[in-house]
Design an enzyme around this catalytic site. Structure first.
Site, PDB file in Angstrom:
ATOM      1  N   THR A 114       0.870  -1.170   0.000  1.00 58.33           N
ATOM      2  CA  THR A 114       0.000   0.000   0.000  1.00 58.33           C
ATOM      3  C   THR A 114       0.906   1.219   0.000  1.00 58.33           C
ATOM      4  O   THR A 114       2.105   1.105  -0.212  1.00 58.33           O
ATOM      5  CB  THR A 114      -0.851   0.059   1.277  1.00 58.33           C
ATOM      6  OG1 THR A 114       0.023   0.307   2.354  1.00 58.33           O
ATOM      7  CG2 THR A 114      -1.596  -1.186   1.564  1.00 58.33           C
ATOM      8  N   THR A 124      -4.453   1.672  -1.059  1.00 56.15           N
ATOM      9  CA  THR A 124      -3.923   0.381  -1.501  1.00 56.15           C
ATOM     10  C   THR A 124      -4.611  -0.153  -2.743  1.00 56.15           C
ATOM     11  O   THR A 124      -5.748   0.245  -3.047  1.00 56.15           O
ATOM     12  CB  THR A 124      -4.084  -0.650  -0.357  1.00 56.15           C
ATOM     13  OG1 THR A 124      -3.434  -1.864  -0.720  1.00 56.15           O
ATOM     14  CG2 THR A 124      -5.546  -0.936  -0.060  1.00 56.15           C
ATOM     15  N   GLU A 159      -3.985  -3.574  -2.708  1.00 62.47           N
ATOM     16  CA  GLU A 159      -3.659  -4.838  -2.026  1.00 62.47           C
ATOM     17  C   GLU A 159      -2.226  -5.270  -2.334  1.00 62.47           C
ATOM     18  O   GLU A 159      -1.326  -4.818  -1.671  1.00 62.47           O
ATOM     19  CB  GLU A 159      -4.702  -5.920  -2.298  1.00 62.47           C
ATOM     20  CG  GLU A 159      -4.323  -7.367  -2.008  1.00 62.47           C
ATOM     21  CD  GLU A 159      -3.722  -7.713  -0.634  1.00 62.47           C
ATOM     22  OE1 GLU A 159      -3.675  -6.869   0.247  1.00 62.47           O
ATOM     23  OE2 GLU A 159      -3.281  -8.863  -0.483  1.00 62.47           O
ATOM     24  N   GLY A 206       2.417  -2.642   3.907  1.00 61.65           N
ATOM     25  CA  GLY A 206       3.080  -3.871   4.346  1.00 61.65           C
ATOM     26  C   GLY A 206       2.179  -4.990   4.816  1.00 61.65           C
ATOM     27  O   GLY A 206       2.630  -5.878   5.528  1.00 61.65           O
TER      28      GLY A 206
HETATM   29  N1  GLU Z   1      -4.827  -5.223   1.677  1.00 59.81           N
HETATM   30  C1  GLU Z   1      -4.030  -4.834   2.792  1.00 59.81           C
HETATM   31  C2  GLU Z   1      -4.873  -4.397   3.953  1.00 59.81           C
HETATM   32  O1  GLU Z   1      -5.887  -3.775   3.742  1.00 59.81           O
HETATM   33  C3  GLU Z   1      -3.165  -3.700   2.428  1.00 59.81           C
HETATM   34  C4  GLU Z   1      -2.226  -4.109   1.395  1.00 59.81           C
HETATM   35  C5  GLU Z   1      -1.052  -4.668   2.039  1.00 59.81           C
HETATM   36  O2  GLU Z   1      -0.168  -3.875   2.332  1.00 59.81           O
HETATM   37  O3  GLU Z   1      -1.068  -5.878   2.247  1.00 59.81           O
HETATM   38  O4  GLU Z   1      -4.521  -4.641   5.058  1.00 59.81           O
END
Ligand code: GLU
Length: 603
Positions: free
Chosen positions: A416, A434, A436, A498
Site C-alpha cells: 500500500t 492500496t 492490495e 506492508g
Molecule cells: N490489503 C491490505 C490491507 O488492507 C493492504 C495491502 C497490504 O499492504 O497488504 O490490510
C-alpha cells in the site's frame, strides 16, 4: 491480508535488495546511529522557494540536492510526507497556494496513481483519517473496496475446494478511491477538482522519471500482467520501463480527464465503468458473483467515527473496522504501557520480546473477532478496555513465549502507501491507500491505464469466520492510518504499507516516539520487528544478534536474515512547528514550507 498461502513477495526477496539505494540508506541511518540524532543531515528548514519548480519539472530524484530524503524537515506553514518526491512537491505547492491539508492529500493520491501505480491507485481503496480544525473533529473517509452485491460466503469455492486466486475477478473489489477523494474534497477541501487532478494528468501525459522501486516492481510482476499492463509499462520499443526512463501513461491521463470533467461519475458511470466491469468479468470464474456495473454505480464511501484509545498522556485515533489496524495498534501499545516497556533498552531482547508477545495476543483476537462491522458485531470496546488488556498483558514473562504456534511461519506482506499532511490551520490527514498486493491483480483495464485491486483476497477463503466473504461486504484490513492527539489536536501522524506488518511498523514508530523519546525520523529508522498470531519474527537490519539469540532461546522463531518492516511516513506538530520525515528505505520525501522561515504565517 488473507490467511491462505497465495503467492506473495517473500521476506528473502525483500531482504535481497541490498543493492537498492533505499535499503542501503535505511541501514546506514540505523547503523550510523540516527537513533542518537540526525547526524550530519541536520534538520534543514525547507522554504517555499526551494520547491518552486516542483510541478514544472516532473521526474526528479531523491539524489537531487534540493530534496531531503533521509532527513527531517521542519517548517511552520505546512508539511507533507509521502513515499514519492513528485507527489510531495505537488502537495507542497497546493499548500503554498492556500489549499488545505485535504486538498493536498487528494492531489497526492491522484499523483500516486500515476507515479507509484504498484502501491495504490484509482483501481483500489483506502482509509483517510481527517482532523478538521474548524469543527475540531476527527472523521474517517472510508473508501474500502466492497464485494459485489451478488457475492456469497462461497465466493472462493472452486471445483469443490476453497481457492483464493489473486488474479481472478473474484479477487477484485469495487474500487473506492475516486469516491473517497471526491467526497473528501467536497466535504473538507477548498480547491476545485480541476486544480487537484491537473498535476496527475500532466504527469501521465507528459511523463515522469521512473524510480528504482517502480522499475523493480514492473520487472518482478510481469507474470501477472495482462497485455494492457505490459503495454502501459513498456516504452515505444516494447521494453519494460527501467529506472531513469521517462514514462507516460496517456490512457490514464484520459481516464483522469474524464474524472476531471464529470467527477466521480466519470469513473463509476458510463464508459469507464463499463470497461472496469468487462475486465473483472473477463477474469471471473463465476461471473454472477463478481463486481459489475450496478455495483460500481451503487458504491459510496462511509464517513466513520474513529476508534479512540487513551494511551500514556495522549489519545490514539485511527480508522475503525473494517480495518483491524488502529484497534490492534491501540491494544498492543496499551499492553506495552502496562508492561513498562520503556524500562528496557530500545534494542534489548526484553523490549522485542514484550512487543512480540503483545502482538501474538492481540493478533489472536483480531483473527477471532474482527471483520466488517456492518456484518459482524465486533467487541471493540471490550477488546480496548483496560481490564481486558491488563489481563492479556499479565501472563507475559521473560524467559519463554506463551503464544506462538511454531509450525506456521509469518504471512507475507502486500503493498500500500501511506502519506500525511498537516496545514497551517491545523487540519491534518493520515491516509493509507492500496490496491492490495504490489501491482494489485496485475490486470489493467484496457485503454484506461490503471490496475485493478485484488483486495477481496483480504477475506478468509473459507466461510464461517467474522471475515468470511459476503454480499457487499468489505474485507478486513490491517491498514493503520493513525493520529496521536494531545488535548484533542493532532500531534503526530503515522502509517505504513506492508500487509499485516503495517500494524507492527506503525505502532513501533509511535512507541519509539513516545516511550523512547526519539525524533520523528529516528522513530522510523529505529529497527522494528514484525510478527502475528502464528509466530515467527521478522526483523529490520540493526536488531542486534545478541537480542535475536536471546529471543530464540526464549522460544521465538527468529528469521535468519533481515527484512524491511514497512515504509512509514510521519509528521509531528509541536510548539507551532511541523516536522516531517519519510522512511528512507525508499525515496520518500517530506516537504514543508515557511512563508517566513521559522515563523507561523498570519493568514
Ligand atoms: N490489503 C491490505 C490491507 O488492507 C493492504 C495491502 C497490504 O499492504 O497488504 O490490510
Amino acid at each position: 491480508m488473507s490467511r491462505d498461502d497465495t503467492p506473495r513477495r517473500t521476506a528473502g526477496q525483500a531482504g535481497e535488495r541490498t543493492t537498492s539505494s533505499g535499503l542501503r540508506r535505511r541501514a546506514f541511518l540505523s547503523s550510523a546511529g540516527v537513533a542518537a540524532g540526525a547526524l550530519a543531515f541536520g534538520t534543514p528548514t525547507v522554504t517555499a522557494d526551494d520547491y518552486q519548480p516542483v510541478t514544472d519539472v516532473p521526474g526528479f530524484s531523491c539524489d537531487d540536492p534540493q530534496f531531503t530524503c533521509g532527513r527531517e524537515v521542519t517548517a511552520a506553514d505546512g508539511m507533507v510526507s509521502t513515499v514519492d518526491p513528485i507527489a510531495s512537491g505537488v502537495a507542497a505547492q497546493i499548500l503554498r497556494e492556500g489549499g488545505n491539508a485535504i486538498d493536498a492529500a487528494v492531489a497526492i493520491q491522484y499523483v500516486l496513481t500515476v507515479t507509484q501505480p504498484h502501491g495504490s491507485g484509482i483501481g483500489g481503496g483506502g482509509f483517510m483519517v481527517v482532523y478538521d480544525a474548524d469543527s475540531d473533529t476527527v472523521e474517517c473517509v472510508n473508501s474500502r473496496e466492497r464485494a459485489s452485491q451478488t457475492a456469497s460466503p462461497e465466493l472462493y469455492r472452486h471445483d469443490g475446494e476453497y481457492d483464493q486466486d489473486i488474479e481472478t475477478g473474484e479477487a477484485m473489489g469495487t474500487p473506492g478511491t475516486v469516491k473517497g477523494l471526491e467526497t473528501a474534497r467536497e466535504r473538507y477541501g477548498s480547491c476545485s477538482r480541476q486544480r487537484l487532478i491537473d498535476p496527475a494528468i500532466r504527469l501521465a501525459r507528459d511523463g515522469f522519471t521512473v524510480d528504482w522501486f517502480l522499475a523493480e516492481e514492473i520487472a518482478e510482476n510481469t507474470d501477472k500482467f495482462n497485455d494492457a499492463a505490459i503495454e502501459t509499462y513498456s516504452d515505444d520499443r516494447g521494453n519494460l520501463y527501467e529506472e531513469g526512463d521517462t514514462m507516460t501513461n496517456p490512457d490514464l491521463a484520459d481516464t483522469l480527464e474524464c474524472i476531471r470533467r464529470r467527477g466521480a461519475d466519470g469513473f463509476y458511470e458510463g464508459a469507464v465503468a463499463a470497461d472496469i466491469a468487462a475486465t473483472i468479468r473477463e477474469y471471473a470464474r463465476d461471473p454472477d458473483q463478481v463486481v459489475d456495473e450496478d455495483d460500481l454505480s451503487t458504491y459510496d464511501v462511509t464517513i466513520d467515527d474513529p476508534v479512540r484509545k487513551e494511551w500514556r498522556d495522549v489519545e490514539l485515533v485511527g480508522q475503525p473496522m473494517p480495518s483491524s489496524g488502529p484497534t490492534v495498534v491501540a491494544m498492543v501499545l496499551r499492553m506495552l504501557e502496562f508492561l513498562d516497556i520503556e524500562e528496557y533498552d530500545v534494542r534489548s531482547a526484553e523490549k522485542y520480546h514484550l512487543i512480540a508477545e503483545s502482538i501474538y495476543s492481540a493478533w489472536a483476537d483480531r483473527m477471532e473477532y474482527m471483520g466488517d462491522d456492518e456484518f459482524v458485531d465486533v467487541p471493540v470496546d471490550a477488546l480496548l478496555s483496560d481490564d481486558y488488556l491488563q489481563s492479556r498483558a499479565d501472563p507475559i514473562e521473560f524467559g519463554g513465549t506463551v503464544f506462538p504456534d511454531d509450525e506456521m511461519g509469518p504471512g507475507q506482506p502486500g503493498e500500500t502507501t501511506h502519506f500525511s499532511v498537516i496545514d497551517k490551520w491545523g487540519n491534518a490527514v493520515s491516509y493509507t491507500s492500496t490496491i492490495e498486493q504490489f501491482m494489485g491483480s496485475g490486470k489493467m483495464v484496457p485503454g484506461r491505464g490503471f490496475l485493478l485491486n485484488n483486495e477481496l483476497t483480504d477475506f478468509d477463503a473459507e466461510p464461517g469466520g467474522p471475515n468470511e466473504p459476503d454480499a457487499w461486504k468489505r474485507p478486513l484490513s490491517s491498514m493503520s492510518p493513525m493520529m496521536v492527539l494531545r488535548d484533542g489536536r493532532p500531534e503526530f501522524t503515522a502509517g505504513s504499507p506492508g500487509g499485516w506488518a503495517i500494524v507492527s511498523a506503525t505502532f513501533q514508530t509511535i512507541l519509539h516516539r513516545y516511550a523512547y523519546g526519539l525524533s520523528p525520523l529516528e522513530s522510523i529508522t529505529e529497527p522494528s520487528i514484525y510478527t502475528h498470531h502464528m509466530g515467527g519474527i521478522e526483523w529490520d537490519e540493526g536488531v542486534p544478534q545478541e537480542a535475536r539469540d536471546t529471543l530464540a532461546d526464549w522460544g521465538h522463531e527468529v528469521d535468519d536474515e533481515p527484512s524491511e518492516i514497512g515504509n512509514v511516513q510521519v509528521i509531528a506538530s509541536e510548539d507551532g512547528l511541523l516536522t516531517g520525515a519519510a522512511d528512507p528505505n525508499r525515496d520518500g520525501q517530506a516537504v514543508g514550507f515557511d512563508r517566513e522561515p521559522g515563523t507561523n504565517g498570519d493568514d
